[in-house]
Design an enzyme around this catalytic site. Structure first.
Site, PDB file in Angstrom:
ATOM      1  N   SER A 113       0.826  -1.206   0.000  1.00  0.00           N
ATOM      2  CA  SER A 113       0.000   0.000   0.000  1.00  0.00           C
ATOM      3  C   SER A 113       0.862   1.258   0.000  1.00  0.00           C
ATOM      4  CB  SER A 113      -0.959  -0.053   1.187  1.00  0.00           C
ATOM      5  OG  SER A 113      -1.890   0.988   1.085  1.00  0.00           O
ATOM      6  N   HIS A 114       0.731   2.071   1.044  1.00  0.00           N
ATOM      7  CA  HIS A 114       1.415   3.370   1.066  1.00  0.00           C
ATOM      8  C   HIS A 114       2.788   3.289   1.722  1.00  0.00           C
ATOM      9  CE1 HIS A 114      -0.958   2.609   4.591  1.00  0.00           C
ATOM     10  NE2 HIS A 114       0.000   3.200   5.250  1.00  0.00           N
ATOM     11  N   ASP A 277      -3.043   6.484  -3.102  1.00  0.00           N
ATOM     12  CA  ASP A 277      -1.875   5.895  -2.444  1.00  0.00           C
ATOM     13  C   ASP A 277      -1.157   4.902  -3.349  1.00  0.00           C
ATOM     14  OD1 ASP A 277      -3.706   3.838  -2.400  1.00  0.00           O
ATOM     15  OD2 ASP A 277      -2.996   3.060  -0.488  1.00  0.00           O
ATOM     16  N   ASP A 279      -1.140   1.702  -3.950  1.00  0.00           N
ATOM     17  CA  ASP A 279      -1.860   0.697  -4.738  1.00  0.00           C
ATOM     18  C   ASP A 279      -3.235   1.182  -5.194  1.00  0.00           C
ATOM     19  OD1 ASP A 279      -2.753   0.659  -2.082  1.00  0.00           O
ATOM     20  OD2 ASP A 279      -3.454  -1.405  -2.248  1.00  0.00           O
ATOM     21  N   ASP A 281      -5.973   2.389  -3.640  1.00  0.00           N
ATOM     22  CA  ASP A 281      -7.267   2.196  -2.982  1.00  0.00           C
ATOM     23  C   ASP A 281      -7.652   3.339  -2.037  1.00  0.00           C
ATOM     24  OD1 ASP A 281      -5.391   1.492  -1.098  1.00  0.00           O
ATOM     25  OD2 ASP A 281      -6.238  -0.497  -0.658  1.00  0.00           O
ATOM     26  N   ARG A 282      -6.697   4.205  -1.704  1.00  0.00           N
ATOM     27  CA  ARG A 282      -7.040   5.316  -0.798  1.00  0.00           C
ATOM     28  C   ARG A 282      -7.217   6.616  -1.570  1.00  0.00           C
ATOM     29  NH1 ARG A 282      -3.722   4.735   4.832  1.00  0.00           N
ATOM     30  NH2 ARG A 282      -4.075   2.508   5.085  1.00  0.00           N
ATOM     31  N   LYS A 376     -11.713  -0.807  -1.291  1.00  0.00           N
ATOM     32  CA  LYS A 376     -11.854   0.638  -1.346  1.00  0.00           C
ATOM     33  C   LYS A 376     -11.217   1.110  -2.642  1.00  0.00           C
ATOM     34  CE  LYS A 376      -7.941   0.858   1.773  1.00  0.00           C
ATOM     35  NZ  LYS A 376      -7.692   0.585   3.176  1.00  0.00           N
TER      36      LYS A 376
HETATM   37  C1  G1P Z   1      -4.625   0.777   8.257  1.00  0.00           C
HETATM   38  C2  G1P Z   1      -5.876   1.616   8.387  1.00  0.00           C
HETATM   39  C3  G1P Z   1      -7.095   0.796   8.025  1.00  0.00           C
HETATM   40  C4  G1P Z   1      -6.921   0.188   6.638  1.00  0.00           C
HETATM   41  C5  G1P Z   1      -5.608  -0.581   6.564  1.00  0.00           C
HETATM   42  C6  G1P Z   1      -5.324  -1.087   5.165  1.00  0.00           C
HETATM   43  O1  G1P Z   1      -4.682  -0.314   9.143  1.00  0.00           O
HETATM   44  O2  G1P Z   1      -6.014   2.145   9.688  1.00  0.00           O
HETATM   45  O3  G1P Z   1      -8.246   1.592   8.101  1.00  0.00           O
HETATM   46  O4  G1P Z   1      -7.965  -0.686   6.340  1.00  0.00           O
HETATM   47  O5  G1P Z   1      -4.525   0.276   6.955  1.00  0.00           O
HETATM   48  O6  G1P Z   1      -5.235  -0.058   4.234  1.00  0.00           O
HETATM   49  P1  G1P Z   1      -3.951  -0.319  10.572  1.00  0.00           P
HETATM   50  O7  G1P Z   1      -2.502   0.022  10.326  1.00  0.00           O
HETATM   51  O8  G1P Z   1      -4.607   0.766  11.376  1.00  0.00           O
HETATM   52  O9  G1P Z   1      -4.191  -1.697  11.104  1.00  0.00           O
HETATM   53 ZN    ZN Z   2      -3.570   1.120  -0.237  1.00  0.00          ZN
END
Ligand code: G1P
Ligand code: ZN
Length: 543
Positions: A113-114, A277, A279, A281-282, A376
């Site tokens: 992800s990010h 972000d 990938d 999704d954000r 998302k």
């Molecule tokens: C974090 C975000 C959560 C999201 C996840 C994946 O998880 O808080 O809302 O679904 O990344 O993108 P966390 O690090 O809080 O477990």
């Molecule tokens: Zn992501």
């Protein structure tokens, strides 16, 4: 080309977190590490006769290497067809859509992800199931159990294939199609949104800036925003995906997207600013001079979604993760539909979406989406905003003010304490949990605790219960503090403290969150002794 059986030994640290297995690249580079995890997935998941697998990633360092491995291992495990994004690229929402559109039995997404990328950065592997959504806990637990006993992985003895052009290959008995990563996704967006009304607004002068942060959304945003909607060339910034994301941290928040934020707060601001972000999704949404929190964005999108063709029939329900503010609950009440409160993580929305109980979902962490896929979707949120603004012919700021004047405003902030020693973070959580039973009725200053618990979610669709999903402390004036530990970090523990305070429509809707939340932040300090437990004077990141 024969199938080769490679003997291996288990790794003890392959337990998937909130969003798949995430580790440092150097951990993934250990011989057999990625292979063991991929094989464990294929040993566990459902694979009907003739199964298709979707494979793609966010373009970060090591993406292409693992894609080649995944193709060979999938072929040896009996998949009939693999759909692979050109250049190894597929955004997480695009994978979800492809799985659904082509009836694949699942998808492998290579992403952290990010989290920062590059040789010293992070890498990750996620598996999505046939409905297009992240594998539920029962499956990730089974994959983890398998990683602990695995003694072999299987792979076709085949050369690397050219990922850089659209084309067709055969690896063992599996057909491999290298596909355009954007095409199917862009078509889906055209079905959901009124591109002609947005094009009209652009022709009349609507301007925007989109920061792709050198991650996967660049090609998607250029195709959709610039080519199909007519925004000027250069609207998409940092559009070329790079293996190290340009050294940046593609988390679309005010800290990491500070350039976009500064632009949007300046005199040179376009009408609309957005980012996504690593990938895809954000999302981050900023109007000219006006930042919209993800929790507010969810509420505002839900209140106006009927203006887009894909949602013209109205919403069946809204779902939000527990730490997300209750702004959406007020919209749901107004629309006369249910609002579900789920644990953190998109996987908990899957059942509600499949059952038709929720249409729109969101998390405070900049994730918003709908029943069009089972993830998302960053660009989806951007396009729904654009569709709404184009129909209502108003600015983001005006829309937000009208929303707060009607529903009231949930002031909101998340305080993150990163890379804490795990033992310190656990101690803090244990101490807060120990106080919970005695808290209701206690007064801090003039606000009284009305509810204090560790959140349990009972899934209304399949009846499963998820315990220990974060501590919540609610106060008589509608304020709330939530504590939880992150499940996505790769180093130490990250403590997240979520603060929220509600002001009714006739109250103050024009202050800054930090002004409005200062009192609550002091109460949190009294309750949890965050400074003493963490040895930190304040949070590392406030979003
Ligand atoms: C974090 C975000 C959560 C999201 C996840 C994946 O998880 O808080 O809302 O679904 O990344 O993108 P966390 O690090 O809080 O477990
Ligand atoms: Zn992501």
């Amino acid at each position: 080309m024969p199938t080769i059986r490679y003997p291996t030994r288990p790794f003890a640290d392959q337990k998937p977190g909130t969003s798949g297995l995430r580790k440092k690249v150097r951990v993934f580079e250990q011989p057999g590490y990625a292979q063991n995890f991929l094989q464990s997935i294929f040993d566990v998941v459902a694979r009907p006769e003739g199964a298709t697998l979707v494979i793609g990633g966010d373009g970060r360092y090591y993406n292409r290497t693992v894609i080649q491995l995944a193709i060979r291992i999938a072929a040896a495990n009996g998949y009939a067809r693999a759909l692979v994004g050109r250049g190894g690229l597929l955004s997480t929402p695009a994978v979800s859509h492809l799985i659904r559109k082509y009836g694949a039995s699942g998808g492998v997404i290579l992403s952290a992800s990010h989290n920062p990328a590059g040789r010293d950065g992070d890498f990750g592997i996620k598996y999505n199931i046939a409905n297009g959504g992240p594998a539920p806990e029962a499956i990730t637990d089974a994959i983890h159990a398998r990683t602990l006993v695995i003694d072999r992985w299987l792979a076709e003895d085949a050369p690397d294939i050219d990922l850089e052009q659209v084309g067709q290959y055969r690896v063992g008995t599996m057909d491999v199609e290298i596909i355009d990563p954007v095409q199917d996704y862009a078509e889906l967006m055209e079905e959901l949104f009124d591109f002609s009304v947005i094009r009209g607004a652009v022709a009349e002068g609507l301007t925007m800036a989109f920061d792709a942060m050198h991650a996967v959304t660049g090609p998607y945003a250029v195709e959709i925003l610039e080519k199909r909607l007519g925004f000027a060339a250069g609207t998409v910034r940092n559009a070329v995906p790079l293996e190290d994301f340009g050294g940046g941290h593609p988390d679309p928040n005010l800290v990491h997207a500070h350039e976009l934020y500064a632009l949007m707060m300046s005199d040179a601001a376009p009408d609309f600013g957005a980012a996504s972000d690593g990938d895809g999704d954000r999302n981050l949404i900023i109007g000219r001079g006006c930042y919209i929190t993800p929790s507010d964005s969810l509420a505002m999108l839900a209140a106006n979604a009927h203006l887009a063709p894909g949602y013209a029939g109205g919403l069946r329900g809204i779902a939000r993760s527990m730490p997300t503010s209750a702004a959406a609950d007020r919209v749901a009440a107004d629309l006369g539909i249910a609002c579900f409160e789920t644990p953190t993580g998109w996987k908990y929305f899957g059942n509600l979406l499949d059952a038709g109980m929720a249409t729109i979902c969101g998390e405070e962490s900049a994730g918003t989406g709908s029943d069009h896929i089972r993830e998302k979707d960053g660009l989806w949120a951007v396009l729904l905003w654009l569709n709404i603004l184009a129909v209502r012919k108003m600015s983001v700021d005006a829309l937000a003010r009208a929303h707060w004047a009607r529903f009231g405003r949930n002031y909101y902030a998340r305080h993150d304490y990163e890379e804490l020693p795990v033992a310190d973070a656990d101690k803090l959580m244990d101490a807060v949990k120990a106080e919970l039973p005695s808290m209701p009725g206690t007064k801090f200053g003039d606000i009284e605790v009305t509810l204090a618990d560790s959140f349990t979610y009972d899934d209304p669709v399949d009846g499963t219960s998820s315990v220990n999903q974060g501590v919540r402390i609610c106060f008589a004036d509608g304020s709330r503090a939530v504590f939880r530990l992150s499940g996505t970090g790769t180093e130490g523990a990250t403590l997240r403290v979520y603060l929220e305070r509600y002001e009714p429509p006739q109250g103050i809707i024009d202050a800054t969150p930090s002004e409005m939340l200062a009192g609550l932040a002091s109460v949190v300090e009294l309750i949890a002794d965050v400074q003493t437990h963490t040895g930190r004077a304040g949070p590392d990141i406030v979003t």
